[in-house]
Design a protein around this motif. Sequence first.
Motif, PDB file in Angstrom:
ATOM      1  N   UNK A  56       1.464  -1.278   0.090  1.00 24.29           N
ATOM      2  CA  UNK A  56       0.069  -0.247   0.027  1.00 24.29           C
ATOM      3  C   UNK A  56       0.764   1.435   0.293  1.00 24.29           C
ATOM      4  N   UNK A  57       0.374   2.178  -1.282  1.00 26.37           N
ATOM      5  CA  UNK A  57       1.227   3.416  -1.163  1.00 26.37           C
ATOM      6  C   UNK A  57       0.998   4.435  -0.839  1.00 26.37           C
ATOM      7  N   UNK A  58       1.197   5.299  -0.948  1.00 26.96           N
ATOM      8  CA  UNK A  58       1.230   6.664  -1.014  1.00 26.96           C
ATOM      9  C   UNK A  58       0.766   7.748  -2.775  1.00 26.96           C
ATOM     10  N   UNK A  59       0.259   8.751  -2.717  1.00 31.56           N
ATOM     11  CA  UNK A  59       0.461   9.646  -3.921  1.00 31.56           C
ATOM     12  C   UNK A  59      -0.592   9.333  -4.886  1.00 31.56           C
ATOM     13  N   UNK A  60       0.319   8.993  -5.956  1.00 29.48           N
ATOM     14  CA  UNK A  60      -0.486   8.135  -6.980  1.00 29.48           C
ATOM     15  C   UNK A  60      -1.086   7.105  -7.151  1.00 29.48           C
ATOM     16  N   UNK A  61      -0.296   6.507  -6.488  1.00 28.37           N
ATOM     17  CA  UNK A  61      -0.615   5.016  -6.945  1.00 28.37           C
ATOM     18  C   UNK A  61      -1.224   4.741  -5.490  1.00 28.37           C
ATOM     19  N   UNK A  62      -1.536   3.545  -5.618  1.00 27.52           N
ATOM     20  CA  UNK A  62      -2.887   3.171  -4.568  1.00 27.52           C
ATOM     21  C   UNK A  62      -2.392   1.170  -4.043  1.00 27.52           C
ATOM     22  N   UNK A  63      -1.382   1.377  -4.497  1.00 29.02           N
ATOM     23  CA  UNK A  63      -0.723  -0.612  -4.252  1.00 29.02           C
ATOM     24  C   UNK A  63       0.407  -0.379  -5.624  1.00 29.02           C
ATOM     25  N   UNK A  64       1.680  -1.073  -4.733  1.00 27.18           N
ATOM     26  CA  UNK A  64       2.924  -1.675  -5.883  1.00 27.18           C
ATOM     27  C   UNK A  64       2.460  -3.352  -5.875  1.00 27.18           C
ATOM     28  N   UNK A  65       2.507  -3.539  -6.705  1.00 25.51           N
ATOM     29  CA  UNK A  65       2.566  -4.931  -6.982  1.00 25.51           C
ATOM     30  C   UNK A  65       4.010  -5.396  -6.976  1.00 25.51           C
ATOM     31  N   UNK A  66       4.189  -6.865  -6.609  1.00 22.33           N
ATOM     32  CA  UNK A  66       5.571  -7.501  -7.019  1.00 22.33           C
ATOM     33  C   UNK A  66       4.668  -8.179  -7.913  1.00 22.33           C
ATOM     34  N   UNK A  67       5.458  -8.622  -9.315  1.00 19.19           N
ATOM     35  CA  UNK A  67       5.235  -9.837  -9.749  1.00 19.19           C
ATOM     36  C   UNK A  67       5.890 -10.795 -10.688  1.00 19.19           C
ATOM     37  N   UNK A  68       6.300 -12.087 -10.806  1.00 23.96           N
ATOM     38  CA  UNK A  68       7.070 -12.521 -10.575  1.00 23.96           C
ATOM     39  C   UNK A  68       6.468 -14.161 -11.479  1.00 23.96           C
ATOM     40  N   UNK A  69       6.548 -14.100 -13.254  1.00 23.18           N
ATOM     41  CA  UNK A  69       6.703 -15.311 -13.929  1.00 23.18           C
ATOM     42  C   UNK A  69       7.609 -15.814 -14.162  1.00 23.18           C
ATOM     43  N   UNK A  70       7.527 -16.748 -14.933  1.00 26.55           N
ATOM     44  CA  UNK A  70       8.105 -18.115 -15.849  1.00 26.55           C
ATOM     45  C   UNK A  70       8.966 -16.891 -16.894  1.00 26.55           C
ATOM     46  N   UNK A  71       7.665 -16.548 -17.819  1.00 26.83           N
ATOM     47  CA  UNK A  71       7.563 -16.197 -19.793  1.00 26.83           C
ATOM     48  C   UNK A  71       7.075 -14.639 -19.338  1.00 26.83           C
ATOM     49  N   UNK A  72       7.459 -13.439 -20.482  1.00 24.50           N
ATOM     50  CA  UNK A  72       6.825 -12.594 -20.476  1.00 24.50           C
ATOM     51  C   UNK A  72       5.444 -12.960 -21.069  1.00 24.50           C
ATOM     52  N   UNK A  73       4.737 -14.113 -21.634  1.00 25.27           N
ATOM     53  CA  UNK A  73       3.497 -13.600 -22.181  1.00 25.27           C
ATOM     54  C   UNK A  73       2.853 -14.417 -20.570  1.00 25.27           C
ATOM     55  N   UNK A  74       3.394 -15.202 -19.257  1.00 24.03           N
ATOM     56  CA  UNK A  74       2.469 -15.179 -18.945  1.00 24.03           C
ATOM     57  C   UNK A  74       2.109 -14.083 -17.903  1.00 24.03           C
ATOM     58  N   UNK A  75       3.646 -13.686 -17.774  1.00 24.89           N
ATOM     59  CA  UNK A  75       3.644 -11.606 -16.866  1.00 24.89           C
ATOM     60  C   UNK A  75       2.435 -11.213 -17.817  1.00 24.89           C
ATOM     61  N   UNK A  76       1.680 -11.141 -18.929  1.00 23.28           N
ATOM     62  CA  UNK A  76       1.317 -10.706 -19.814  1.00 23.28           C
ATOM     63  C   UNK A  76      -0.457 -11.192 -19.882  1.00 23.28           C
ATOM     64  N   UNK A  77      -0.054 -12.308 -18.653  1.00 22.41           N
ATOM     65  CA  UNK A  77      -1.666 -13.001 -18.484  1.00 22.41           C
ATOM     66  C   UNK A  77      -2.000 -12.804 -17.362  1.00 22.41           C
ATOM     67  N   UNK A  78      -0.918 -12.465 -16.589  1.00 19.94           N
ATOM     68  CA  UNK A  78      -1.403 -11.576 -15.407  1.00 19.94           C
ATOM     69  C   UNK A  78      -1.514 -10.525 -15.166  1.00 19.94           C
ATOM     70  N   UNK A  79      -0.582  -9.482 -16.162  1.00 22.29           N
ATOM     71  CA  UNK A  79      -1.510  -8.368 -15.889  1.00 22.29           C
ATOM     72  C   UNK A  79      -2.816  -7.742 -16.465  1.00 22.29           C
ATOM     73  N   UNK A  80      -2.983  -8.576 -17.586  1.00 23.20           N
ATOM     74  CA  UNK A  80      -4.488  -9.272 -18.106  1.00 23.20           C
ATOM     75  C   UNK A  80      -5.477  -8.757 -17.226  1.00 23.20           C
ATOM     76  N   UNK A  81      -4.990  -9.835 -16.085  1.00 26.24           N
ATOM     77  CA  UNK A  81      -5.821 -10.694 -15.014  1.00 26.24           C
ATOM     78  C   UNK A  81      -6.278  -9.619 -14.223  1.00 26.24           C
ATOM     79  N   UNK A  82      -5.342  -9.011 -13.762  1.00 28.71           N
ATOM     80  CA  UNK A  82      -5.223  -7.743 -12.409  1.00 28.71           C
ATOM     81  C   UNK A  82      -6.161  -6.612 -13.132  1.00 28.71           C
ATOM     82  N   UNK A  83      -5.989  -5.907 -14.216  1.00 30.13           N
ATOM     83  CA  UNK A  83      -6.044  -5.472 -14.984  1.00 30.13           C
ATOM     84  C   UNK A  83      -8.203  -5.041 -15.178  1.00 30.13           C
TER      85      UNK A  83
END
Length: 141
Positions: free
Chosen positions: A94-121
């Motif tokens: 949890x943060x203050x300022x422009x963003x409410x939350x900052x996530x640390x995300x980790x995956x095996x591939x860029x494709x997996x990361x893209x999928x996680x980002x889409x899921x979160x969005x």
Amino acid sequence: MDDVDRKLISALRHDARASLSDLAILLGVSRTTVRGRIERLRQRGDIVGFTVVLQDDTKRDPVRGLMMLGIEGRGTDRIVRQLSGMTAVRAIHATNGRWDLILEVGTETLEELDGVLGQVRRLDGVANSETSLLLSTRKSG
């Protein structure tokens, strides 16, 4: 918390399995003092646990990123609960300022990361986001 407590915590972060004798020598106090301070720090909640870091843990997540989230309305608690169930989300800050939350995300591939980002969005209440890939880590923990 005094200097001895801070040095003790630092030593335990480096090696949580260090013997009381080794810690006592390092800190220049008795074993009894070390034992008592560890117990007091645990009872006060300053130390909430000890953990094991496996070799595989240091090798995982070849693709890592920080995802900043803006949340609409009062849905932060619900969104944090949803994010906590996602295995690729390693930490939620949890943060203050422009963003409410900052996530640390980790995956095996860029494709997996893209999928996680889409899921979160797509989570109801996520208004906007920005993601930065982590290229290297110079210091952690």
